[in-house]
Design a protein around this motif. Structure first.
Motif, PDB file in Angstrom:
ATOM      1  N   MET A 173       0.847  -1.194   0.000  1.00 47.35           N
ATOM      2  CA  MET A 173       0.000   0.000   0.000  1.00 47.35           C
ATOM      3  C   MET A 173       0.882   1.244   0.000  1.00 47.35           C
ATOM      4  N   LYS A 174       0.507   2.208  -0.819  1.00 48.77           N
ATOM      5  CA  LYS A 174       1.258   3.462  -0.881  1.00 48.77           C
ATOM      6  C   LYS A 174       0.979   4.295   0.355  1.00 48.77           C
ATOM      7  N   LEU A 175       2.032   4.731   1.004  1.00 42.76           N
ATOM      8  CA  LEU A 175       1.853   5.526   2.213  1.00 42.76           C
ATOM      9  C   LEU A 175       1.396   6.935   1.855  1.00 42.76           C
ATOM     10  N   TYR A 176       0.565   7.475   2.714  1.00 43.78           N
ATOM     11  CA  TYR A 176       0.046   8.826   2.527  1.00 43.78           C
ATOM     12  C   TYR A 176       1.162   9.838   2.774  1.00 43.78           C
ATOM     13  N   LYS A 177       1.414  10.702   1.798  1.00 46.86           N
ATOM     14  CA  LYS A 177       2.449  11.715   1.929  1.00 46.86           C
ATOM     15  C   LYS A 177       1.907  12.871   2.751  1.00 46.86           C
ATOM     16  N   MET A 178       2.569  13.169   3.853  1.00 47.24           N
ATOM     17  CA  MET A 178       2.026  14.178   4.743  1.00 47.24           C
ATOM     18  C   MET A 178       3.146  14.842   5.524  1.00 47.24           C
ATOM     19  N   LYS A 179       2.831  16.019   6.041  1.00 49.13           N
ATOM     20  CA  LYS A 179       3.721  16.651   7.003  1.00 49.13           C
ATOM     21  C   LYS A 179       3.096  16.418   8.370  1.00 49.13           C
ATOM     22  N   LEU A 180       3.848  15.826   9.253  1.00 48.82           N
ATOM     23  CA  LEU A 180       3.327  15.461  10.566  1.00 48.82           C
ATOM     24  C   LEU A 180       3.848  16.422  11.632  1.00 48.82           C
ATOM     25  N   TYR A 181       2.934  16.851  12.499  1.00 54.06           N
ATOM     26  CA  TYR A 181       3.286  17.710  13.625  1.00 54.06           C
ATOM     27  C   TYR A 181       3.012  16.964  14.928  1.00 54.06           C
ATOM     28  N   ASN A 182       3.948  17.029  15.845  1.00 57.76           N
ATOM     29  CA  ASN A 182       3.734  16.519  17.202  1.00 57.76           C
ATOM     30  C   ASN A 182       3.397  17.718  18.085  1.00 57.76           C
ATOM     31  N   ILE A 183       2.149  17.784  18.513  1.00 55.68           N
ATOM     32  CA  ILE A 183       1.708  18.864  19.404  1.00 55.68           C
ATOM     33  C   ILE A 183       1.522  18.228  20.773  1.00 55.68           C
ATOM     34  N   VAL A 184       2.473  18.457  21.677  1.00 56.34           N
ATOM     35  CA  VAL A 184       2.558  17.632  22.889  1.00 56.34           C
ATOM     36  C   VAL A 184       2.669  18.472  24.157  1.00 56.34           C
ATOM     37  N   PHE A 185       1.897  18.077  25.163  1.00 51.31           N
ATOM     38  CA  PHE A 185       2.024  18.642  26.507  1.00 51.31           C
ATOM     39  C   PHE A 185       2.553  17.514  27.387  1.00 51.31           C
ATOM     40  N   SER A 186       3.835  17.567  27.724  1.00 55.14           N
ATOM     41  CA  SER A 186       4.458  16.457  28.456  1.00 55.14           C
ATOM     42  C   SER A 186       5.441  16.979  29.499  1.00 55.14           C
ATOM     43  N   PRO A 187       4.945  17.411  30.654  1.00 57.76           N
ATOM     44  CA  PRO A 187       5.824  17.990  31.672  1.00 57.76           C
ATOM     45  C   PRO A 187       6.911  17.057  32.193  1.00 57.76           C
ATOM     46  N   THR A 188       6.618  15.748  32.317  1.00 56.86           N
ATOM     47  CA  THR A 188       7.616  14.835  32.886  1.00 56.86           C
ATOM     48  C   THR A 188       8.135  13.809  31.883  1.00 56.86           C
ATOM     49  N   GLY A 189       7.706  13.887  30.640  1.00 56.02           N
ATOM     50  CA  GLY A 189       8.279  13.042  29.592  1.00 56.02           C
ATOM     51  C   GLY A 189       7.498  11.800  29.204  1.00 56.02           C
ATOM     52  N   GLY A 190       6.548  11.366  30.022  1.00 58.50           N
ATOM     53  CA  GLY A 190       5.807  10.148  29.712  1.00 58.50           C
ATOM     54  C   GLY A 190       4.957  10.273  28.461  1.00 58.50           C
ATOM     55  N   THR A 191       4.253  11.371  28.336  1.00 58.78           N
ATOM     56  CA  THR A 191       3.413  11.594  27.163  1.00 58.78           C
ATOM     57  C   THR A 191       4.269  11.715  25.907  1.00 58.78           C
ATOM     58  N   GLN A 192       5.418  12.345  26.045  1.00 61.21           N
ATOM     59  CA  GLN A 192       6.342  12.485  24.918  1.00 61.21           C
ATOM     60  C   GLN A 192       6.823  11.114  24.439  1.00 61.21           C
ATOM     61  N   LYS A 193       7.098  10.204  25.362  1.00 65.17           N
ATOM     62  CA  LYS A 193       7.556   8.863  24.978  1.00 65.17           C
ATOM     63  C   LYS A 193       6.498   8.146  24.141  1.00 65.17           C
ATOM     64  N   VAL A 194       5.246   8.261  24.547  1.00 63.78           N
ATOM     65  CA  VAL A 194       4.160   7.643  23.786  1.00 63.78           C
ATOM     66  C   VAL A 194       4.065   8.280  22.404  1.00 63.78           C
ATOM     67  N   ALA A 195       4.141   9.609  22.353  1.00 64.99           N
ATOM     68  CA  ALA A 195       4.047  10.323  21.080  1.00 64.99           C
ATOM     69  C   ALA A 195       5.156   9.894  20.123  1.00 64.99           C
ATOM     70  N   VAL A 196       6.361   9.723  20.641  1.00 65.33           N
ATOM     71  CA  VAL A 196       7.499   9.311  19.809  1.00 65.33           C
ATOM     72  C   VAL A 196       7.275   7.912  19.238  1.00 65.33           C
ATOM     73  N   LEU A 197       6.787   6.998  20.062  1.00 63.83           N
ATOM     74  CA  LEU A 197       6.535   5.627  19.594  1.00 63.83           C
ATOM     75  C   LEU A 197       5.488   5.608  18.487  1.00 63.83           C
ATOM     76  N   LEU A 198       4.452   6.397  18.641  1.00 61.85           N
ATOM     77  CA  LEU A 198       3.394   6.432  17.632  1.00 61.85           C
ATOM     78  C   LEU A 198       3.879   7.143  16.361  1.00 61.85           C
ATOM     79  N   THR A 199       4.695   8.156  16.531  1.00 59.82           N
ATOM     80  CA  THR A 199       5.234   8.888  15.383  1.00 59.82           C
ATOM     81  C   THR A 199       6.088   7.987  14.504  1.00 59.82           C
ATOM     82  N   LYS A 200       6.892   7.125  15.120  1.00 58.81           N
ATOM     83  CA  LYS A 200       7.746   6.209  14.361  1.00 58.81           C
ATOM     84  C   LYS A 200       6.912   5.338  13.439  1.00 58.81           C
TER      85      LYS A 200
END
Length: 258
Positions: free
Chosen positions: A1-28
Motif C-alpha cells: 500500500m502506498k503511504l500517505y504523503k504528509m507533514k506530521l506535527y507533534n503537538i505535545v504537553f508532556s511535563p515529565t516526559g511520559g506523554t512524549q515517549k508515547v508520542a514518539v513511539l506512535l510517530t515512528k
C-alpha cells in the motif's frame, strides 16, 4: 500500500516526559519524523501556529484527574488547525482517563482540526511513580506500532470519519488544588525549575517561592531539577499511593479508536 504523503506535527504537553515517549513511539509508526510543537512552552505564541488541510497533527496530552490540563486546552485552541487531520493521544498513569479524550476532541475541533483517530496509552504515573513504572514498555511499543499502521491505512484511504470516543459531556468536575512541590535545603536557586514551569508558578528570582494557586501539580519542576531539590509532601504522597493502589495495580493496555 502506498503511504500517505504528509507533514506530521507533534503537538505535545508532556511535563515529565511520559506523554512524549508515547508520542514518539506512535510517530515512528506513522511517518518517522515530525515537527515538534511544545505545549508546555509558556513563551510560545500559539496563535501564530497555522497548519493546512494537507497536514496531520498528533496531539498528545496527559490525563489529570480524568481531564485535559486546562493550560493545554488554552494553548491548543489558540492554534489554527485549518482542516488538518488530527490523531488524539491521551496518556494516563494506569488509573483511568475518563473524559480526557472527549475534552481533547472538543478542543481540537475548536482549533479547526479534523479528528480521525484517537489513542489512550499508559505511562508511568507522574506523581506516584511506582504505578505503571517503566511504561510505555516493549509491549506498549508493539501495540502503538500496530496502531500506527492502522492509522496510516486510514489516512491512505483518505477516510475522514470521526471515531466514537468514550467520555462524558459535560465533563467531570475538574479536581481542586493538587500536590505542590516545594524546594528542599538542597535548592541552590539555579532557576531551572522556574524557567521550565509550564504555567510560570515558580518565582524566577527566588525559586523557593511558589504560586500555589497557579501550580497544576504537573511535577515538571521535580523532573528537571539538577539537584533533585524539589519534592511533594511525603505524607500526602504516601496517602495518594494508598488511594491509588487498588485502581492502578492491574495492568491496562493501550486502546485505539478509529
Amino acid at each position: 500500500m502506498k503511504l500517505y504523503k504528509m507533514k506530521l506535527y507533534n503537538i505535545v504537553f508532556s511535563p515529565t516526559g511520559g506523554t512524549q515517549k508515547v508520542a514518539v513511539l506512535l510517530t515512528k509508526a506513522l511517518a518517522g519524523e515530525a515537527a515538534a510543537i511544545d505545549l508546555t512552552d509558556s513563551k510560545q505564541d500559539f496563535s501564530a501556529i497555522r497548519l493546512t488541510q494537507e497536514d496531520v497533527a498528533l496531539i498528545a496530552v496527559p490525563s489529570y484527574g480524568g481531564r485535559v490540563p486546562a493550560v493545554a486546552v488554552e494553548r491548543l485552541t489558540a492554534m489554527h488547525g485549518q482542516g488538518a487531520r488530527a490523531v488524539l493521544v491521551c496518556v494516563y498513569g494506569n488509573r483511568a482517563y475518563e473524559d480526557t479524550l472527549v475534552e481533547l476532541e472538543d478542543a481540537a475541533q475548536k482549533a479547526g482540526f479534523r479528528v480521525i483517530a484517537a489513542v489512550a496509552a499508559v505511562a508511568e504515573h507522574s506523581i506516584a511513580r511506582q504505578f505503571a513504572a517503566g511504561r510505555p514498555d516493549a509491549q506498549d511499543a508493539a501495540q502503538l506500532a500496530a496502531f500506527g499502521e492502522k492509522i496510516q491505512a486510514k489516512l491512505s484511504a483518505d477516510d475522514l470519519s470521526e471515531p466514537d470516543l468514550p467520555g462524558n459531556r459535560p465533563y467531570k468536575k475538574a479536581g481542586g488544588a493538587g500536590m505542590v512541590p516545594k524546594a528542599t535545603k538542597a535548592c541552590n536557586r539555579c532557576g531551572v525549575c522556574a524557567a521550565e514551569c509550564p504555567v510560570q508558578a515558580i518565582h524566577k528570582e527566588d525559586p523557593t517561592k511558589v504560586d500555589e494557586k497557579a501550580c497544576i501539580s504537573c511535577m515538571r519542576c521535580v523532573a528537571v531539577c539538577p539537584q533533585g531539590a524539589r519534592r511533594v509532601n511525603p505524607l500526602l504522597l504516601s496517602a495518594a499511593g494508598l488511594m491509588l493502589k487498588k485502581v492502578c495495580s492491574e495492568r491496562k493496555d493501550c486502546e485505539l479508536f478509529l
